[in-house]
Design a protein around this motif. Structure first.
Motif, PDB file in Angstrom:
ATOM      1  N   TYR A   1       0.832  -1.109   0.093  1.00  0.00           N
ATOM      2  CA  TYR A   1       0.010   0.136  -0.130  1.00  0.00           C
ATOM      3  C   TYR A   1       0.690   1.201   0.121  1.00  0.00           C
ATOM      4  CZ  TYR A   1      -4.696  -2.085   0.534  1.00  0.00           C
ATOM      5  OH  TYR A   1      -5.922  -2.656   0.240  1.00  0.00           O
TER       6      TYR A   1
ATOM      7  N   GLU B   1      -9.710  -5.791  -2.271  1.00  0.00           N
ATOM      8  CA  GLU B   1      -9.101  -4.733  -2.392  1.00  0.00           C
ATOM      9  C   GLU B   1      -7.465  -4.810  -2.066  1.00  0.00           C
ATOM     10  OE1 GLU B   1     -12.755  -1.889  -1.143  1.00  0.00           O
ATOM     11  OE2 GLU B   1     -11.235  -2.336   0.435  1.00  0.00           O
TER      12      GLU B   1
ATOM     13  N   TYR C   1     -11.729  -2.680  -9.227  1.00  0.00           N
ATOM     14  CA  TYR C   1     -10.730  -2.783  -8.148  1.00  0.00           C
ATOM     15  C   TYR C   1      -9.495  -2.460  -8.551  1.00  0.00           C
ATOM     16  CZ  TYR C   1     -14.418  -5.642  -5.618  1.00  0.00           C
ATOM     17  OH  TYR C   1     -15.300  -5.951  -5.100  1.00  0.00           O
TER      18      TYR C   1
END
Length: 267
Positions: free
Chosen positions: A31, A105, A149
């Protein structure tokens, strides 16, 4: 005899890559740094990159582990190592600590990271294959077929070189059904089902399952229906393989050579 020859030829075709030097970089967060994460997300949402040193424009397989979305951990399958390819083993959050679509996700964020960073390891963003076993296959199917997504990360799912799920669930995953109070054996096809998102312009797809009489809760039939529906909407590059004699847990070993064939076709 034909089967024996096939295995010998396949082994020989990959043996030349075994001489390469390989390196692994572990526990890279996928991330973005400015993403607000709790401790669980920070610990789970990491990946390992296994790559041949000094190579360029190498094909990459992004591998999602199985475990019913409730267990398992990131892995770099031994069957994919020392074959000349980059292998990315992805960790993701699990139910019941999180619920759908959090883990989907996560899968999309991991693939997006690969697109943006794999060149650092000698990989090509044009040669990314998405794969995984069971729950991992389901996650790969969802982020490839439901484009929203990856769109969040400015990645077009159609640019994936190939999708190769091992015994992935084509209807809504049983863990997601459980989260919503739906019985394990109550078939459901909604927006959380890969089947719901069949489309003609999806990347090339190779569906692999175990023996229909040994698989988990109709997993072969789900994939066969997905295969048929993709054909009916005009998808031109979808294959279905049933590995006779192998159950849900044991089908992965004979499936890896099929995945390696897809990777080889990209080199």
């Amino acid at each position: 005899m034909k089967n024996i020859c096939f295995w010998l030829l396949l082994c020989c075709s990959f043996s030349a890559f075994a001489q390469s030097n390989y390196h692994t970089v572990a526990n890279l967060s996928y991330y973005p740094e400015d993403t607000k994460q709790d401790a669980y997300q920070a610990s789970q949402c990491v990946l390992d990159v296994y790559y041949p040193v000094g190579k360029k424009e190498v094909a990459t397989v992004v591998w999602f582990h199985g475990g019913g979305i409730t267990g398992g951990k990131k892995e770099l399958p031994k069957a994919l190592q020392e074959k000349g390819y980059i292998v990315v083993g992805v960790g993701y959050r699990l139910s019941p600590k999180v619920q759908s679509p959090a883990y989907i996700e996560d899968a999309a964020a991991a693939v997006a990271w690969v697109y943006k960073n794999i060149s650092r390891f000698g990989g090509s963003s044009k040669k990314i294959v998405v794969s995984g076993h069971s729950a991992g296959g389901y996650l790969g199917m969802m982020i490839t077929l439901d484009k929203k997504y990856l769109q969040v990360h400015d990645v077009d799912a159609d640019s994936i070189a190939a999708l190769v799920p091992f015994s992935g669930q084509a209807i809504t995953h049983f863990t997601i059904r459980k989260e919503n109070g739906i019985a394990e054996k109550q078939p459901t096809v909604d927006a959380m089902a890969p089947l719901y998102h069949v489309r003609p312009n999806a990347p090339p797809i190779t569906l692999i399952t175990g023996d229909r009489n040994k698989e988990l809760l109709g997993r072969y039939e789900e994939n066969a229906y997905l295969w048929r529906m993709l054909q009916l909407v005009g998808h031109k590059q979808v294959q279905l393989f049933e590995l006779e004699g192998f159950d849900h847990g044991t089908m992965a070993e004979p499936a890896f050579p099929l995945l390696l064939q897809v990777l080889k076709s990209l080199q």
